[in-house]
Design a protein around this motif. Structure first.
Motif, PDB file in Angstrom:
ATOM      1  N   GLY A 115    -104.915  80.890  23.254  1.00  0.00           N
ATOM      2  CA  GLY A 115    -104.733  79.445  23.456  1.00  0.00           C
ATOM      3  C   GLY A 115    -103.467  79.041  24.196  1.00  0.00           C
ATOM      4  N   GLY A 116    -102.547  79.981  24.424  1.00  0.00           N
ATOM      5  CA  GLY A 116    -101.260  79.662  25.034  1.00  0.00           C
ATOM      6  C   GLY A 116    -101.331  78.815  26.301  1.00  0.00           C
ATOM      7  N   PRO A 117    -102.227  79.165  27.224  1.00  0.00           N
ATOM      8  CA  PRO A 117    -102.260  78.407  28.491  1.00  0.00           C
ATOM      9  C   PRO A 117    -102.619  76.924  28.338  1.00  0.00           C
ATOM     10  CG  PRO A 117    -103.161  80.581  28.816  1.00  0.00           C
ATOM     11  CD  PRO A 117    -102.982  80.420  27.328  1.00  0.00           C
ATOM     12  N   MET A 118    -102.942  76.487  27.118  1.00  0.00           N
ATOM     13  CA  MET A 118    -103.119  75.037  26.927  1.00  0.00           C
ATOM     14  C   MET A 118    -101.811  74.282  27.187  1.00  0.00           C
ATOM     15  SD  MET A 118    -105.845  74.101  23.953  1.00  0.00           S
ATOM     16  CE  MET A 118    -105.111  75.082  22.663  1.00  0.00           C
ATOM     17  N   ILE A 145    -102.701  92.546  31.366  1.00  0.00           N
ATOM     18  CA  ILE A 145    -101.487  91.724  31.393  1.00  0.00           C
ATOM     19  C   ILE A 145    -101.347  90.935  30.096  1.00  0.00           C
ATOM     20  CG2 ILE A 145    -100.173  89.914  32.596  1.00  0.00           C
ATOM     21  CD1 ILE A 145    -101.729  90.545  35.087  1.00  0.00           C
ATOM     22  N   GLY A 146    -100.337  91.319  29.310  1.00  0.00           N
ATOM     23  CA  GLY A 146     -99.967  90.556  28.124  1.00  0.00           C
ATOM     24  C   GLY A 146     -98.495  90.225  28.249  1.00  0.00           C
ATOM     25  N   MET A 147     -98.053  89.234  27.472  1.00  0.00           N
ATOM     26  CA  MET A 147     -96.642  88.853  27.536  1.00  0.00           C
ATOM     27  C   MET A 147     -96.162  88.464  26.154  1.00  0.00           C
ATOM     28  SD  MET A 147     -97.093  86.247  30.663  1.00  0.00           S
ATOM     29  CE  MET A 147     -98.857  86.331  30.694  1.00  0.00           C
ATOM     30  N   VAL A 148     -94.896  88.775  25.873  1.00  0.00           N
ATOM     31  CA  VAL A 148     -94.277  88.230  24.664  1.00  0.00           C
ATOM     32  C   VAL A 148     -92.993  87.537  25.099  1.00  0.00           C
ATOM     33  CG1 VAL A 148     -93.208  90.476  24.078  1.00  0.00           C
ATOM     34  CG2 VAL A 148     -93.436  88.722  22.329  1.00  0.00           C
ATOM     35  N   VAL A 160     -93.533  84.365  21.029  1.00  0.00           N
ATOM     36  CA  VAL A 160     -94.866  83.862  21.392  1.00  0.00           C
ATOM     37  C   VAL A 160     -95.589  84.919  22.221  1.00  0.00           C
ATOM     38  CG1 VAL A 160     -96.136  82.115  22.733  1.00  0.00           C
ATOM     39  CG2 VAL A 160     -94.087  81.439  21.456  1.00  0.00           C
ATOM     40  N   THR A 161     -96.831  85.199  21.847  1.00  0.00           N
ATOM     41  CA  THR A 161     -97.678  86.104  22.635  1.00  0.00           C
ATOM     42  C   THR A 161     -98.624  85.286  23.506  1.00  0.00           C
ATOM     43  OG1 THR A 161     -97.687  87.964  21.087  1.00  0.00           O
ATOM     44  CG2 THR A 161     -99.662  87.688  22.425  1.00  0.00           C
ATOM     45  N   ILE A 162     -98.721  85.640  24.786  1.00  0.00           N
ATOM     46  CA  ILE A 162     -99.742  85.030  25.652  1.00  0.00           C
ATOM     47  C   ILE A 162    -100.383  86.143  26.477  1.00  0.00           C
ATOM     48  CG2 ILE A 162    -100.197  83.457  27.597  1.00  0.00           C
ATOM     49  CD1 ILE A 162     -98.137  81.583  26.602  1.00  0.00           C
ATOM     50  N   GLY A 204    -101.136  93.913  27.039  1.00  0.00           N
ATOM     51  CA  GLY A 204    -102.089  92.993  26.439  1.00  0.00           C
ATOM     52  C   GLY A 204    -101.521  92.317  25.203  1.00  0.00           C
ATOM     53  N   GLY A 205    -102.339  91.515  24.565  1.00  0.00           N
ATOM     54  CA  GLY A 205    -101.921  90.764  23.379  1.00  0.00           C
ATOM     55  C   GLY A 205    -101.559  91.678  22.222  1.00  0.00           C
ATOM     56  N   THR A 206    -102.261  92.804  22.125  1.00  0.00           N
ATOM     57  CA  THR A 206    -101.978  93.743  21.037  1.00  0.00           C
ATOM     58  C   THR A 206    -100.539  94.250  21.135  1.00  0.00           C
ATOM     59  OG1 THR A 206    -104.289  94.417  20.943  1.00  0.00           O
ATOM     60  CG2 THR A 206    -102.676  95.968  20.035  1.00  0.00           C
ATOM     61  N   THR A 207    -100.173  94.745  22.287  1.00  0.00           N
ATOM     62  CA  THR A 207     -98.812  95.272  22.483  1.00  0.00           C
ATOM     63  C   THR A 207     -97.792  94.156  22.353  1.00  0.00           C
ATOM     64  OG1 THR A 207     -99.952  96.332  24.313  1.00  0.00           O
ATOM     65  CG2 THR A 207     -97.739  97.084  23.841  1.00  0.00           C
ATOM     66  N   ALA A 208     -98.147  92.963  22.789  1.00  0.00           N
ATOM     67  CA  ALA A 208     -97.227  91.831  22.684  1.00  0.00           C
ATOM     68  C   ALA A 208     -96.969  91.508  21.212  1.00  0.00           C
ATOM     69  CB  ALA A 208     -97.800  90.614  23.408  1.00  0.00           C
ATOM     70  N   ASN A 209     -98.023  91.460  20.396  1.00  0.00           N
ATOM     71  CA  ASN A 209     -97.848  91.175  18.967  1.00  0.00           C
ATOM     72  C   ASN A 209     -97.029  92.273  18.281  1.00  0.00           C
ATOM     73  OD1 ASN A 209     -99.196  88.716  18.957  1.00  0.00           O
ATOM     74  ND2 ASN A 209    -101.190  89.635  18.518  1.00  0.00           N
TER      75      ASN A 209
END
Ligand SMILES: *Cc1c(COP(=O)(O)O)cnc(C)c1O
Length: 547
Positions: free
Chosen positions: A323-326, A359-362, A345-347, A185-190
């Protein structure tokens, strides 16, 4: 006598099948694991689950109005049953006690959170994922999946950074390179992004082995710093508090810079904060820009933050979990201008990529920065291997890449563009009708597809238009909105979430309780938005202004 490989194999199979578990439980346990005999149990369960899922997915309420206390009463048994439970009765009770009282996140009038309906292909894929049960931590437990995951991450990387064909050919399947890491998720990505930034900026040289091997105090001593900080907007997600705590810099040294009236970080104050840290001999691990704040969807001026980071040679991280998928929208991607200058970048995939939870990504501009967090293990994860686990915070990890890859292929650029454009268009519709209705006050112009507003009880409507609200009036409106939101959630027909925003009133900072709408569900129509607002007006008419 030597046995051929084939003979060894057949002998082994023979001895294994001979080792029959003798008692009844053994038979049962064997049966529930057996892929061939699965038909009897698996098909029956499948049929039940299919029924539950269908009923769940078509429900148009957002919630049942059961009290939390009643739910808690159902889950007070801490004993594991000695005998296996009959699966039919187990799945029935699962349906009655859990499924029935779960939140209908895909309901079109559930427009208060970042969780929404999912495309149909994810449900069968989830079955395939567990059938394969790959462990993405290493090649020995995830062969093709490792390369498939790297391909999906490279597709996302390319959409963000748009580097050359040569770059992608060189790095996409190169075991020395990491374009991105798939996390939960975003937490782990950050956390992962800041971990890389920290290790890179306090790294090794001729006289020092680096923070990874020598520790935080030794690193500060060696480099002559008084402490370390991370700087970003006051609206940074609370995962940065977790990161600051874990990295040992303290949450106090997560510097939260105030935002302007549109909820974007104040660049002047940010620049000053960087200068102040330098003056105080504090090491800046990273500057964070938020692309889509969790609170209001606002996007920081990324271009300007990138400039400050570049001038000072500081890692620039963009939290674009929301907001990444913008970047998929030709119409709206300019709002993210500057994201391509970010070092990381985190998405989140489970937000606006419409993929299931988990599902998170960095992503990294420099494909070698993740080597600063690389670890090895003797039984696997050897140097030079393709094992994904050596550069990820998580160890054992499911084949979630299945969803990401399928989403990118089956929805495609144009599909995602449509989803993003529609969400923003419907949010603008909602903002327009809120502005036109005397019952509501729009609290900020929406940057994206999040909208914050509040209900104004009748006796305050004139003051609002004349901007003559006293602090006491504001408090009354706050408590009214809080009760309204709670009541709406309890009734469970429609849903909007709630947040707190600070506002200047007669030169004083005062808290404003705001309704928070998130318009991301593709099933939500303008008519649904009307229903949600009318529901609020209806509930408001039944609440008295004072307790
Ligand atoms: C949701 C969100 C996060 C946290 O992501 P999780 O997937 O919940 O761990 C971080 N930052 C922003 C801006 C978010 O919207």
């Amino acid at each position: 006598m030597t046995l051929s490989e084939k003979e060894i194999l057949s002998k082994r199979n023979y001895s294994r099948s001979e080792k029959v578990l003798s008692n009844e439980i053994g038979e049962y346990v064997k049966q529930i694991f057996s892929p061939v005999q699965g038909k009897s149990i698996e098909t029956q369960i499948d049929e039940m689950v299919e029924d539950f899922s269908q009923a769940f997915l078509i429900a148009d309420s957002t919630n049942t109005n059961i009290e939390i206390e009643a739910i808690i009463k159902n889950f007070g048994d801490s004993k594991i049953p000695a005998q296996p439970t009959n699966f039919e009765s187990y799945f029935q009770s699962l349906n009655e006690n859990v499924v029935a009282h779960s939140i209908h996140t895909s309901a079109p009038q559930f427009i208060g959170h970042m969780t929404s309906a999912l495309p149909a292909f994810v449900r069968p894929l989830a079955k395939l994922m567990t059938a394969m049960n790959q462990n993405a931590v290493k090649i020995e437990t995830a062969k093709a999946l490792s390369f498939y995951e790297r391909e999906a991450l490279a597709m996302m990387h390319r959409q963000i950074y748009n580097l050359s064909d040569v770059f992608y050919t060189q790095h996409i399947q190169n075991n020395q390179s990491t374009l991105g890491i798939l996390v939960s998720g975003g937490t782990t990505a950050n956390i992962t992004a800041l971990w890389c930034a920290r290790n890179r900026s306090l790294g090794a040289n001729n006289e020092f082995l680096g923070i990874e091997k020598e520790g935080f105090n030794a690193a500060l001593n060696f480099y002559g710093y008084k402490g370390s900080v991370v700087i970003g907007s006051e609206l940074m997600h609370f995962s940065f508090d977790k990161a600051a705590d874990l990295m040992g810099i303290s949450t106090k040294n997560l510097i939260r810079v105030p935002v302007d009236s549109n909820n974007r970080v104040n660049i002047k104050v940010l620049r000053q904060a960087v200068a102040d840290c330098h003056a105080q001999n504090l090491h800046i691990i990273a500057i964070v820009g938020v692309a889509g704040t969790t609170d209001s969807g606002s996007v920081d001026p990324l271009e300007e933050i990138a400039e400050i980071a570049q001038e000072n040679n500081i890692h620039f991280h963009v939290d674009a979990a929301w907001g990444g998928p913008m970047i998929f929208s030709r119409k709206h991607q300019r709002k993210l201008a500057g994201i391509e200058k970010a070092d990381s970048v985190t998405i989140d995939g489970h937000k606006q990529l419409y993929l299931p939870m988990g599902i998170g990504m960095v992503f990294f501009r420099d494909p070698h920065i993740a080597s600063s967090i690389e670890k090895q293990a003797s039984y696997t994860m050897r140097k030079g291997s393709f094992d994904l686990g050596k550069r990820s915070l998580e160890g054992s990890r499911p084949g979630m890449a299945l969803f990401l890859h399928a989403g990118l292929k089956l929805i495609g650029l144009n599909g995602y563009e449509f989803l993003i454009d529609e969400g923003i268009r419907k949010t603008q519709y909602m903002a327009a009708i809120i502005s036109a209705m005397s019952e509501f006050e729009l609290l900020a112009e929406p940057d994206t597809n999040l909208l914050i507003y509040r209900y104004i009880p009748e006796q305050f409507r004139e003051e609002i238009t004349k901007k003559q609200l006293s602090e006491e009036d504001n408090q009354l409106i706050n408590s009214f909105n809080e009760r309204l939101q709670k009541m709406q959630r309890k009734i469970g027909k429609t849903f909007i979430s709630r947040t707190t925003k600070t506002t200047i009133c007669l030169d004083k900072e005062i808290p404003v309780i705001a309704m928070r709408a998130v318009i991301a569900n593709p099933l939500t129509t303008e008519a649904d938005i009307d229903v949600v607002l009318n529901d609020q007006i209806q509930i408001a008419s039944e609440i008295s202004i004072r307790y």
